[in-house]
Motif scaffolding. Structure first.
Motif, short mmCIF file in Angstrom:
data_model
loop_
_atom_site.label_atom_id
_atom_site.label_comp_id
_atom_site.label_asym_id
_atom_site.label_seq_id
_atom_site.Cartn_x
_atom_site.Cartn_y
_atom_site.Cartn_z
N PHE A 5 34.88 -16.58 -11.81
CA PHE A 5 34.08 -16.07 -13.00
C PHE A 5 35.08 -15.09 -13.82
CE2 PHE A 5 31.32 -12.74 -14.76
CZ PHE A 5 30.38 -13.44 -15.75
N ALA A 6 35.92 -14.17 -13.83
CA ALA A 6 36.16 -13.49 -15.11
C ALA A 6 36.93 -14.44 -15.51
CB ALA A 6 36.23 -12.20 -14.58
N LYS A 7 37.90 -14.65 -14.62
CA LYS A 7 38.94 -15.77 -15.48
C LYS A 7 38.89 -16.80 -16.32
CE LYS A 7 42.70 -16.01 -12.42
NZ LYS A 7 43.13 -17.12 -11.44
N ILE A 8 37.13 -17.65 -15.99
CA ILE A 8 36.93 -18.53 -16.58
C ILE A 8 35.63 -17.81 -17.94
CG2 ILE A 8 35.12 -20.55 -16.39
CD1 ILE A 8 35.75 -21.04 -14.00
N ASP A 12 40.03 -14.15 -24.60
CA ASP A 12 40.73 -13.17 -24.80
C ASP A 12 39.86 -12.50 -26.00
OD1 ASP A 12 42.89 -13.01 -24.17
OD2 ASP A 12 44.27 -13.97 -24.73
N ASN A 13 38.54 -14.06 -26.63
CA ASN A 13 37.82 -13.93 -27.67
C ASN A 13 36.94 -12.82 -27.47
OD1 ASN A 13 39.47 -14.57 -29.89
ND2 ASN A 13 38.44 -16.65 -29.70
N VAL A 14 36.15 -13.07 -25.91
CA VAL A 14 35.04 -11.99 -25.60
C VAL A 14 35.24 -11.26 -25.29
CG1 VAL A 14 33.63 -12.59 -22.70
CG2 VAL A 14 34.17 -14.99 -24.25
N LYS A 15 36.98 -11.18 -23.75
CA LYS A 15 37.59 -9.44 -24.20
C LYS A 15 37.59 -8.67 -25.55
CE LYS A 15 40.52 -10.76 -20.61
NZ LYS A 15 41.47 -11.27 -19.58
N GLN A 16 38.09 -8.68 -26.79
CA GLN A 16 37.52 -8.17 -27.61
C GLN A 16 36.67 -7.99 -28.17
OE1 GLN A 16 40.73 -7.35 -29.63
NE2 GLN A 16 38.68 -6.12 -31.07
N TYR A 27 32.95 -4.26 -17.81
CA TYR A 27 33.55 -6.30 -17.31
C TYR A 27 34.78 -6.09 -16.55
CZ TYR A 27 28.57 -7.52 -18.61
OH TYR A 27 27.42 -7.02 -18.60
N GLN A 28 35.60 -5.05 -16.59
CA GLN A 28 36.87 -5.45 -16.58
C GLN A 28 36.75 -4.86 -15.20
OE1 GLN A 28 38.89 -2.70 -18.91
NE2 GLN A 28 40.96 -4.03 -17.83
N VAL A 29 35.52 -4.44 -14.46
CA VAL A 29 35.45 -4.44 -13.02
C VAL A 29 35.98 -5.97 -11.91
CG1 VAL A 29 34.39 -3.22 -11.22
CG2 VAL A 29 34.51 -2.48 -12.74
N PHE A 30 34.85 -6.72 -12.60
CA PHE A 30 34.80 -8.66 -12.37
C PHE A 30 36.41 -9.01 -12.17
CE2 PHE A 30 30.93 -7.33 -14.11
CZ PHE A 30 29.82 -8.92 -13.77
N GLU A 31 37.74 -8.72 -12.49
CA GLU A 31 38.37 -9.00 -13.41
C GLU A 31 39.17 -8.47 -11.78
OE1 GLU A 31 40.48 -8.48 -16.70
OE2 GLU A 31 38.38 -9.93 -17.89
N GLN A 32 38.99 -7.87 -11.42
CA GLN A 32 39.69 -6.82 -9.91
C GLN A 32 39.09 -7.11 -8.60
OE1 GLN A 32 39.31 -2.92 -11.51
NE2 GLN A 32 40.32 -3.74 -13.39
N GLY A 33 38.49 -8.55 -8.39
CA GLY A 33 38.35 -8.54 -7.10
C GLY A 33 39.28 -9.01 -6.39
N ASP A 163 28.12 -16.80 -10.39
CA ASP A 163 27.44 -15.80 -11.77
C ASP A 163 26.38 -15.70 -11.17
OD1 ASP A 163 28.31 -12.86 -12.63
OD2 ASP A 163 27.14 -14.30 -14.50
N TRP A 164 25.97 -14.70 -10.75
CA TRP A 164 24.25 -14.03 -10.66
C TRP A 164 23.87 -13.59 -11.51
CZ3 TRP A 164 20.82 -16.59 -7.63
CH2 TRP A 164 21.29 -17.10 -6.42
#
Length: 186
Positions: A5-8, A12-16, A27-33, A163-164
């Motif tokens: 989910f996080a990869k999609i 970069d704009n969303v992270k900024q 939300y960075q935690v989502f990327e560390q699955g 994503d729930w």
């Protein structure tokens, strides 16, 4: 599943913007699955099978988004495997916006809502439009035995992420059957 989910979703704009607004660390935690593998679990399968409508988002060749409502009796949206869902595409207003968009860009996003329980499931995937002549067996899985609307084709979605979503701000709404259940229970 959260990493897929996080990869999609987290471009970069969303992270900024998350950084600017103070939510990036959360939300960075989502990327560390530990995996990108997405499988429909039992909870998700049951939720999908109980829906009588879905919103499907596509985009046209110029990048313009389009959202279409699809509906039918509960169970019209079929779980075909742990990575695929699909539905029989009934004849509608014959604009063919969703189907035409899929032919140009097969990325889709679905919103499945349970207004009564204030739950929402988002699904990202790649859609394929199928015809009965080529995929008779698969079309048979998608069709509904007692539903009389003419089926023009099928849509099969291979799931890339789910994503729930937060139930905040979902206003409870009830179908006639759900409302009738309140009357029976009282």
């Amino acid at each position: 599943m959260a990493r897929a989910f996080a990869k999609i979703a987290f471009t970069d704009n969303v992270k900024q913007l998350q950084s600017e607004m103070g939510s990036r660390q959360t939300y960075q935690v989502f990327e560390q699955g530990d995996t990108d593998d997405v499988c429909i679990d039992k909870r998700t399968e049951q939720f999908i099978k109980q829906r009588d409508s879905v919103y499907i988002a596509t985009s046209n060749d110029d990048g313009w988004p389009y959202i279409q409502h699809r509906g039918g009796p509960k169970g019209f949206l079929k779980v075909l495997s742990d990575k695929q869902i699909g539905f029989a595409d009934f004849r509608g207003n014959r604009q063919y916006l969703t189907v035409g968009n899929i032919q140009g860009n097969n990325k889709v996003c679905l919103f499945l809502m349970d207004y009564a329980q204030t739950r929402r499931l988002k699904i990202w995937g790649h859609a394929e439009v199928i015809q009965k002549a080529e995929y008779a067996g698969l079309m048979a899985q998608l069709e509904l035995a007692d539903f009389r609307a003419p089926v023009e084709r099928g849509v099969v979605i291979t799931i890339d992420a789910v994503d729930w979503n937060c139930p905040k701000y979902i206003t409870p709404r009830y179908t006639q059957d759900e409302f009738a259940q309140f009357l029976v229970d009282d």
